[in-house]
Design a protein around this motif. Structure first.
Motif, PDB file in Angstrom:
ATOM      1  N   THR A   1      97.280  42.396 -35.325  1.00 53.79           N
ATOM      2  CA  THR A   1      97.494  43.482 -36.289  1.00 53.79           C
ATOM      3  C   THR A   1      96.382  43.451 -37.329  1.00 53.79           C
ATOM      4  O   THR A   1      95.923  42.382 -37.739  1.00 53.79           O
ATOM      5  N   PHE A   2      95.964  44.652 -37.712  1.00 56.41           N
ATOM      6  CA  PHE A   2      94.828  44.805 -38.625  1.00 56.41           C
ATOM      7  C   PHE A   2      95.277  45.591 -39.850  1.00 56.41           C
ATOM      8  O   PHE A   2      95.871  46.671 -39.692  1.00 56.41           O
ATOM      9  N   PRO A   3      94.967  45.093 -41.067  1.00 58.32           N
ATOM     10  CA  PRO A   3      95.314  45.874 -42.250  1.00 58.32           C
ATOM     11  C   PRO A   3      94.509  47.178 -42.294  1.00 58.32           C
ATOM     12  O   PRO A   3      93.404  47.244 -41.737  1.00 58.32           O
ATOM     13  N   ALA A   4      95.062  48.180 -42.952  1.00 57.39           N
ATOM     14  CA  ALA A   4      94.334  49.450 -43.091  1.00 57.39           C
ATOM     15  C   ALA A   4      93.040  49.208 -43.860  1.00 57.39           C
ATOM     16  O   ALA A   4      93.050  48.494 -44.859  1.00 57.39           O
ATOM     17  N   PRO A   5      91.929  49.781 -43.401  1.00 54.60           N
ATOM     18  CA  PRO A   5      90.683  49.632 -44.153  1.00 54.60           C
ATOM     19  C   PRO A   5      90.824  50.287 -45.529  1.00 54.60           C
ATOM     20  O   PRO A   5      91.406  51.365 -45.647  1.00 54.60           O
ATOM     21  N   GLU A   6      90.293  49.611 -46.566  1.00 52.76           N
ATOM     22  CA  GLU A   6      90.354  50.193 -47.919  1.00 52.76           C
ATOM     23  C   GLU A   6      89.357  51.351 -48.024  1.00 52.76           C
ATOM     24  O   GLU A   6      88.495  51.518 -47.157  1.00 52.76           O
ATOM     25  N   ARG A   7      89.452  52.110 -49.114  1.00 47.76           N
ATOM     26  CA  ARG A   7      88.416  53.127 -49.388  1.00 47.76           C
ATOM     27  C   ARG A   7      87.079  52.428 -49.563  1.00 47.76           C
ATOM     28  O   ARG A   7      87.036  51.296 -50.055  1.00 47.76           O
ATOM     29  N   ASN A   8      86.001  53.061 -49.184  1.00 50.00           N
ATOM     30  CA  ASN A   8      84.647  52.490 -49.313  1.00 50.00           C
ATOM     31  C   ASN A   8      84.477  51.179 -48.547  1.00 50.00           C
ATOM     32  O   ASN A   8      83.734  50.298 -48.988  1.00 50.00           O
ATOM     33  N   ALA A   9      85.199  51.054 -47.441  1.00 47.36           N
ATOM     34  CA  ALA A   9      85.059  49.843 -46.622  1.00 47.36           C
ATOM     35  C   ALA A   9      84.163  50.135 -45.417  1.00 47.36           C
ATOM     36  O   ALA A   9      84.104  51.268 -44.927  1.00 47.36           O
ATOM     37  N   GLY A  10      83.474  49.103 -44.952  1.00 45.02           N
ATOM     38  CA  GLY A  10      82.664  49.218 -43.735  1.00 45.02           C
ATOM     39  C   GLY A  10      82.599  47.862 -43.065  1.00 45.02           C
ATOM     40  O   GLY A  10      82.734  46.834 -43.736  1.00 45.02           O
ATOM     41  N   ALA A  11      82.418  47.856 -41.752  1.00 47.70           N
ATOM     42  CA  ALA A  11      82.349  46.582 -41.040  1.00 47.70           C
ATOM     43  C   ALA A  11      81.448  46.743 -39.818  1.00 47.70           C
ATOM     44  O   ALA A  11      81.268  47.863 -39.315  1.00 47.70           O
ATOM     45  N   ALA A  12      80.892  45.624 -39.357  1.00 46.41           N
ATOM     46  CA  ALA A  12      79.995  45.681 -38.202  1.00 46.41           C
ATOM     47  C   ALA A  12      79.926  44.323 -37.521  1.00 46.41           C
ATOM     48  O   ALA A  12      80.208  43.290 -38.139  1.00 46.41           O
ATOM     49  N   PHE A  13      79.565  44.359 -36.229  1.00 48.63           N
ATOM     50  CA  PHE A  13      79.404  43.133 -35.428  1.00 48.63           C
ATOM     51  C   PHE A  13      78.097  43.231 -34.653  1.00 48.63           C
ATOM     52  O   PHE A  13      77.731  44.309 -34.179  1.00 48.63           O
TER      53      PHE A  13
END
Ligand SMILES: Cc1cc2nc3c(=O)[nH]c(=O)nc-3n(C[C@H](O)[C@H](O)[C@H](O)COP(=O)(O)OP(=O)(O)OC[C@H]3O[C@@H](n4cnc5c(N)ncnc54)[C@H](O)[C@@H]3O)c2cc1C
Length: 290
Positions: A170-182
């Motif tokens: 389970t993944f928390p909802a991304p916050e506003r102004n969030a970004g992620a990368a792999f």
């Protein structure tokens, strides 16, 4: 040749009953892309294979009302990266899911299997850690939740006890102004084990000029994928720019405890950790601003 029993349980409870009955000789199969290879090579002593693909709770992919995400442990990578909502809200998950093996592997292989196989070089685990994912585990004593960064304990080993299975991530909802990368480094373009890989998930302040928080993870540089909490903490409150990013990348590289093997040397892996962490932070910032 040795006969192996195959069980296709219809529920988590039924799967747990079978697993508890056979102890260490029962193995859950999510996609089988690791398990079947290991069984064929005699690396695992298996009496019963318990297929998770027949369990609804383990095969469901669901975006919740609050923006959080439920990914059944046996959902194949292809189903994840073909989902438009996941593409939009969890692009780092797509980065990982779309480069695990080729299309045939992705049609079977799951994030749950990638995590439970617990390779230090697994290509989904840094992303799961950076995104703050949690393992939903079921066993003879009931259910429990474990943060992904605490799940792997050694190469090929994890917190699961006999009789337990991973039901979902389970993944928390991304916050506003969030970004992620792999990103990962491999010496050729197709199907190889990462020499190093890394993921970052960042949140920017409202003005998009300061880091509010960050989570950074690096793989293939220690016995388990590493959550480098201090690298993310070093970004919090800092202005966006090459200096703050370089410092976080330095901290991540220093936390690495790589070995030298046929794929790369200690020095190369440490260098790669720094380069990849810098790149994933930059990409995460781009995504947060987009
Ligand atoms: C050609 C090829 C290319 C590959 N390329 C990559 C790559 O680029 N990157 C990468 O990271 N990996 C790669 N892999 C390895 C493998 O495909 C991945 O690790 C994949 O994600 C495993 O998922 P699966 O569902 O097939 O796991 P399985 O094989 O089903 O399971 C893996 C292990 O986890 C256990 N397990 C599975 N599900 C559960 C559960 N729900 N609860 C408890 N235990 C469970 C199994 O018993 C087994 O020990 C590759 C493999 C092949 C054959």
């Amino acid at each position: 040749m040795r006969a192996i029993e195959y069980a296709a349980p219809a529920s988590v409870d039924e799967a747990v009953r079978i697993l508890a009955q056979h102890g260490a000789q029962a193995r859950v199969l999510s996609g089988g892309t690791d398990l079947i290879v290991q069984a064929r090579e005699g690396r695992r002593d298996i009496a019963v294979i318990v297929d998770a693909k027949t369990i609804p709770e383990a095969t469901e992919l669901r975006l919740e009302q609050d923006g959080s995400l439920y990914v059944g442990a046996a959902v194949p990578c292809a189903e994840i990266y073909e989902n438009a909502e996941v593409q939009r809200r969890f692009p780092a998950l797509i980065d990982s899911a779309s480069l695990i093996g080729g299309i045939q592997i992705q049609s079977r292989a799951s994030l749950g299997g990638n995590l439970c196989n617990s390779s230090p070089a697994a290509d989904s685990i840094p992303t799961l850690i950076a995104l703050g994912a949690a393992c939903q585990i079921a066993g003879p004593n009931g259910r429990r939740t474990v943060p992904v960064e605490e799940f792997c304990t050694a190469p090929g080993r994890n917190q699961l006890q006999d009789g337990e299975m991973l039901v979902a991530l389970t993944f928390p909802a991304p916050e506003r102004n969030a970004g992620a990368a792999f990103e990962r480094f491999i010496p050729r373009n197709e199907m190889d084990i990462a020499v190093c890989n890394a993921a970052a998930a960042i949140v920017l302040d409202g003005d998009a000029r300061t880091f509010r928080s960050a989570r950074i993870a690096v793989g293939a540089v220690a016995p388990t994928p590493l959550f480098v909490r201090e690298a993310g903490d070093a970004l919090a409150g800092q202005p966006l720019g090459p200096e703050s990013i370089e410092r976080a990348a330095d901290i991540a590289a220093q936390a690495a405890r790589p070995i030298t093997d046929m794929r790369g040397s200690t020095a190369q892996r440490r260098h790669l950790a720094k380069v990849l962490v810098r790149r994933v932070i930059e990409k995460a910032v781009e995504r947060a601003r987009a």
